[in-house]
Design an enzyme around this catalytic site. Structure first.
Site, PDB file in Angstrom:
ATOM      1  CG  MET A 293      -1.980  -1.007   1.319  1.00 13.98           C
ATOM      2  SD  MET A 293      -3.121  -0.975  -0.080  1.00 13.98           S
ATOM      3  CE  MET A 293      -3.770   0.703  -0.003  1.00 13.98           C
ATOM      4  CD  GLU A 294       4.280   3.280  -2.229  1.00 10.51           C
ATOM      5  OE1 GLU A 294       4.340   4.117  -1.308  1.00 10.51           O
ATOM      6  OE2 GLU A 294       5.290   2.786  -2.763  1.00 10.51           O
ATOM      7  CB  ILE A 295      -0.829   6.083   2.600  1.00  9.05           C
ATOM      8  CG1 ILE A 295      -1.310   4.657   2.957  1.00  9.05           C
ATOM      9  CG2 ILE A 295      -1.819   7.154   3.043  1.00  9.05           C
ATOM     10  CD1 ILE A 295      -2.526   4.161   2.207  1.00  9.05           C
TER      11      ILE A 295
END
Ligand code: ZN
Length: 517
Positions: A293-295
């Site tokens: 996941m890339e926030i």
């Protein structure tokens, strides 16, 4: 001296101003959340930064207090001597469980990852409405994978290595500890939480004042063709699909991951991810449903920080719910992938190319402060095509000298045995056609490109040689590591090294016959 002070002050002001402008932009498009988040960072003043390593250790012990089914230990030390903390939650239950691996803070300057993972831990252990998840889940959590980096808010480990480029060459102690713990646990689902930089230098080339990204969260899941096709499908159609829906339902904008790079003077967008050196593909090569996941958050300090942590949290809780609700489907998918891998149904992919497409990219224009679409050229990692394949061998044979490579294969969860007597057998040797060592250093290595052809021969294999049978469920990573031409092979990373003159043989052989040696 005066001049230097003036330059220093004015550059400080520039940073301050740009962060001021940034805050305005961020608050318009990404208003902060209003929830209470119990992690240590939120119990102190904003200017005091994020959760420190010691605070994280205290926090996880506090929330686990009195719960016998929670085990907190260390998997090994960081370069600066900090134990990398593992929290293992396995509540007694009569149900069959799915093993889930969650990690945060592999890049030390991506704070929403560690804070989000700690928030998830808190909910699992302190919020009664989520306790049911523990009936069907066996969960291992690394809240701060790169403890040295995190404590100083820097991306890399203490010696400057990017840990999420290190999962094949395994040059840092941290990645060795993490991958060993991962292999021992053998999770069916793995999520690695990160943040990404929404103000990339390349973005200045678009519009009057540049652009920034529109997405709260990017999803990165492997499309590397050596990852078993069932693993690829189920990751995307079950885990990622549900998590995207969960975030959209909470007013988050989501997309598949993309980055940019300069190619022949043009900016190329790059979608997806397929590198075995990084966790998402590396874990998937072990037949694990794996997502990174890339926030949206790198360099934003504490701007909209609750929103970023909540986004991490919502995605994480969605993955846990999906694993809880779809245990049978996940088990069936992994069993199918294991069977396919063990019986060597899929080809060994040596070269794979991304499709180049022209597409529209949604972003925020900084001059007009509005959402807009721009035309871009994109190399699409979601559409990979094999351009060179080889038959998957029944085994790879490594010469007795290759002990370092063998240790790394074992860390990657692969079983390796040693030949106890000399044997003459029919093999395919790699004969070097050309080899080229880069002039620029990358991650402390001068990378090597190797081209080889395979030639059949009868070969005396000395006593002490290593045999890697491919009829094991974790063997897909071996194709990436040992086929010399692969971008992320042991040859590329110089784990296996030598003169490799044209016409010479590499110290790895392919054994094709489906019969034990
Ligand atoms: Zn990262």
């Amino acid at each position: 001296m005066k001049k230097i002070i003036i330059i220093a002050i004015s550059s400080l002001l520039t940073v301050y101003n740009s962060l001021g402008q940034t805050r305005k932009m961020e608050e318009k498009f990404f208003p902060d959340a209003t929830i209470d988040i119990p992690t240590p960072a939120f119990q102190k003043a904003e200017w005091k930064g994020f959760t420190k390593y010691k605070e994280m250790v205290r926090f996880v012990h506090q929330i686990a207090e009195g719960k016998e089914y929670v085990k907190i230990d260390g998997i090994g030390e960081s370069q600066r001597g900090k134990e990398i903390i593992r929290v293992h939650i396995n509540k007694p239950s009569s149900s069959e469980k799915i093993k889930v691996w969650l990690q945060g803070g592999l890049h030390g300057n991506e704070p929403a990852s560690s804070e989000g993972v700690m928030f998830i831990l808190y909910s699992l252990l302190k919020d009664p409405q989520y306790e049911y998840l523990l009936d069907k889940l066996d969960i291992t959590v690394l809240p701060m994978a790169n403890a040295d980096g995190y404590n100083n808010m820097i991306r890399v480990s203490a010696n400057g290595l990017d840990l999420n480029r290190d999962f094949i060459k395994l040059a840092a102690p941290e990645t060795n500890h993490i991958r060993t713990a991962f292999s021992e646990f053998g999770p069916q689902v793995a999520i690695d939480f990160h943040e990404y930089n929404p103000y990339r230098a390349h973005f200045n080339h678009f519009g009057e004042k540049g652009i920034t990204t529109y997405y709260d969260a990017f999803f990165l899941y492997s499309n590397n063709l050596n990852v078993n096709s069932t693993i690829r499908e189920v990751t995307k159609d079950l885990l990622v699909k549900n998590a995207k829906e969960a975030l959209i339902a909470n007013d988050r904008n989501v997309s598949d991951y993309s980055s940019t790079k300069m190619k022949n003077g043009h900016i190329h967008f790059n979608q997806g991810g397929s590198s075995p050196r990084s966790t998402s593909t590396n874990y998937a090569l072990s037949n694990c449903l794996s997502v990174l996941m890339e926030i949206r958050g790198v360099n934003l300090k504490r701007i909209s920080f609750k929103r970023r942590v909540e986004t991490t949290y919502l995605a994480g809780m969605s993955y846990l719910k999906t694993a809880y609700e779809n245990g049978d489907q996940i088990r069936a998918a992994i069993a199918k992938a294991d069977k396919s891998t063990i019986s060597q149904e899929e080809e060994a992919v040596i070269k794979q190319d991304k499709k180049v497409i022209k597409t529209k990219y949604t972003c925020i224009d900084l001059a007009t402060e509005s959402k807009k679409e721009i035309e871009v050229v994109m190399t699409d990692g979601l559409q990979m095509k094999a351009s060179k394949t080889r038959v998957r061998p029944y085994a790879y044979i490594l010469m007795p000298t290759e002990t370092v490579a063998v240790e790394k294969l074992k860390t990657l969860g692969v079983e390796v045995i040693q030949l106890n007597q000399q044997k003459t057998i029919d093999v395919e040797a790699y004969q070097v056609k050309s080899t080229h060592v880069s002039v620029a250093v990358w991650e402390k290595i001068y990378l090597r490109k190797t081209k080889a052809k395979t030639v059949k021969e009868s070969k005396v294999i000395p006593k002490g040689s290593f045999i890697v049978y491919m009829d094991q469920s974790t063997s897909n990573v071996v194709v990436s590591a040992l086929e010399p031409e692969n971008d992320n092979s042991f040859f590329t990373f110089r784990v296996i090294d030598g003169d490799f003159k044209e016409g010479s043989e590499l110290p790895v052989y392919r054994y094709i016959k489906k019969q034990k040696i």
